[in-house]
Design an enzyme around this catalytic site. Structure first.
Site, mmCIF file in Angstrom:
data_model
loop_
_atom_site.group_PDB
_atom_site.id
_atom_site.type_symbol
_atom_site.label_atom_id
_atom_site.label_comp_id
_atom_site.label_asym_id
_atom_site.label_seq_id
_atom_site.Cartn_x
_atom_site.Cartn_y
_atom_site.Cartn_z
ATOM 1 N N GLN A 166 -8.484 -8.045 -5.628
ATOM 2 C CA GLN A 166 -9.139 -7.160 -4.665
ATOM 3 C C GLN A 166 -9.013 -7.722 -3.253
ATOM 4 O OE1 GLN A 166 -10.318 -4.164 -5.526
ATOM 5 N NE2 GLN A 166 -11.083 -3.639 -3.515
ATOM 6 N N LYS A 212 -13.861 -0.053 -11.038
ATOM 7 C CA LYS A 212 -12.580 -0.147 -11.748
ATOM 8 C C LYS A 212 -12.810 -0.593 -13.202
ATOM 9 C CE LYS A 212 -10.095 -0.885 -7.436
ATOM 10 N NZ LYS A 212 -9.377 -1.771 -6.495
ATOM 11 N N ASP A 224 -1.356 -2.565 -8.621
ATOM 12 C CA ASP A 224 -1.707 -2.081 -7.279
ATOM 13 C C ASP A 224 -0.468 -1.602 -6.520
ATOM 14 O OD1 ASP A 224 -4.347 -1.953 -6.371
ATOM 15 O OD2 ASP A 224 -4.498 -4.132 -6.147
HETATM 16 N N1 GUN Z 1 -8.946 -3.097 -1.044
HETATM 17 C C1 GUN Z 1 -9.023 -1.813 -0.609
HETATM 18 N N2 GUN Z 1 -8.264 -1.005 -1.368
HETATM 19 C C2 GUN Z 1 -7.700 -1.784 -2.313
HETATM 20 C C3 GUN Z 1 -6.819 -1.515 -3.399
HETATM 21 O O1 GUN Z 1 -6.371 -0.382 -3.647
HETATM 22 N N3 GUN Z 1 -6.470 -2.595 -4.148
HETATM 23 C C4 GUN Z 1 -6.915 -3.845 -3.886
HETATM 24 N N4 GUN Z 1 -6.501 -4.833 -4.663
HETATM 25 N N5 GUN Z 1 -7.727 -4.127 -2.885
HETATM 26 C C5 GUN Z 1 -8.116 -3.099 -2.104
#
Ligand code: GUN
Length: 291
Positions: free
Chosen positions: A96, A52, A119
């Site tokens: 995350q 990211k 998100d």
């Molecule tokens: N863990 C797995 N997929 C995601 C996501 O799209 N965002 C976040 N914050 N954690 C995740």
């Protein structure tokens, strides 16, 4: 059979975002800034968060990676989130998941300002999604919608079966596929661990979205010819022949299912990169909302 190339599509989207960022910068506007919080040392989570941050560099965003120890208390994490909510520098941020067991994920999600929740996990944003109001769509479902859209997959009136009801993929995906939208208007069946006769249901599907995290779960006998398959799974399995020591498997037994498909996403290189492109789109949206 056509591969739904998430890597290429996400690169196209990132190139489009990079142009917009250049325009913002040329107009003397603020550079979009995404922050990512990671708690602990989960290898897969670290990989995703690093990807990211790398994507931010590519599109010209500023980024901040905040690494917190596994032992951090819930209170300390909530106070970090409050700091990010108040920051005039950070336009959007993510925490995350998964988080360590001693931290309540719901509390964390609720603490993130809906205006910075790129998100799209905050209940306010999920509610706005259900009501078809402008919002941040959850990154993985948003990425899948983008992929289907850019490959001009006809969804209207089709039978779409979603396997898995997680809050971050399956459940929002089922809502997006049933919305009155270009990608949408499906008759959706959301299936899960208590579903009976799953194979009878998947065999009727025109579109199958598999997001349950069980390697090679969907097999050729479960699908009809001409189906569109979207594979959200990414399970790491040991593979000493690889430098990393593992390889990635999707939720679909690709070699036997792919020949029956009209379209299918590969793993890796399908949904994963699209999730990141969506996060970049949401971050750009966050700064446009602020402006
Ligand atoms: N863990 C797995 N997929 C995601 C996501 O799209 N965002 C976040 N914050 N954690 C995740």
């Amino acid at each position: 059979m056509i591969l739904l190339d998430g890597k290429k599509t996400s690169n196209d989207i990132k190139d489009e975002i990079a142009v917009k960022v250049q325009e913002l910068k040329a107009a003397g506007k603020k550079t979009p800034h995404l922050a990512a919080v990671i708690v602990g040392n989960n290898g897969a989570s670290l990989t995703y968060v690093n990807a990211k941050v790398k994507a931010c560099e590519r599109v010209g965003f500023d980024s901040t990676l905040i690494k917190l120890p596994e032992t951090i208390t819930e209170e300390e994490l909530l106070s970090k989130i409050e700091e990010l909510n108040k920051s005039t520098e950070v336009d959007g941020f993510i925490v995350q998941l998964p988080l360590p067991a001693h931290i309540d994920e719901h509390k964390v999600t609720l603490a993130i300002s809906p205006y910075k929740d790129v998100d799209g996990f905050h209940p306010e944003n999920l509610g706005r999604m259900v009501l078809d109001l402008p919002t941040f769509l959850p990154a993985t479902p948003y990425g899948i919608v983008q992929l289907l859209d850019r490959y001009d997959i006809e969804t209207s009136g089709k039978n779409c079966v979603v396997i898995g009801r997680s809050h971050i993929v399956g459940s929002p995906m089922s809502i997006l596929m049933s919305r009155n939208n270009k990608v949408g208007n499906c008759t959706v069946t959301l299936t899960h661990s208590r579903t009976k006769n799953l194979k009878d249901i998947t065999k009727e599907a025109d579109i199958i979205i598999v997001a349950l995290g069980k390697a090679e779960f969907l097999t050729a006998d479960m699908v009809k010819d001409g189906v569109v398959v979207v594979d959200v799974g990414i399970t790491r399995v040991d593979d000493p022949s690889k430098k990393s020591g593992f390889r990635l498997l999707g939720d679909v037994k690709f070699d036997e299912v792919a020949p029956k498909c009209s379209h299918i996403t590969p793993v890796p290189g399908g949904v994963g990169p699209m999730t990141i492109a969506s996060l970049m789109m949401n971050t750009l949206q966050a700064i446009e909302n602020r402006n």
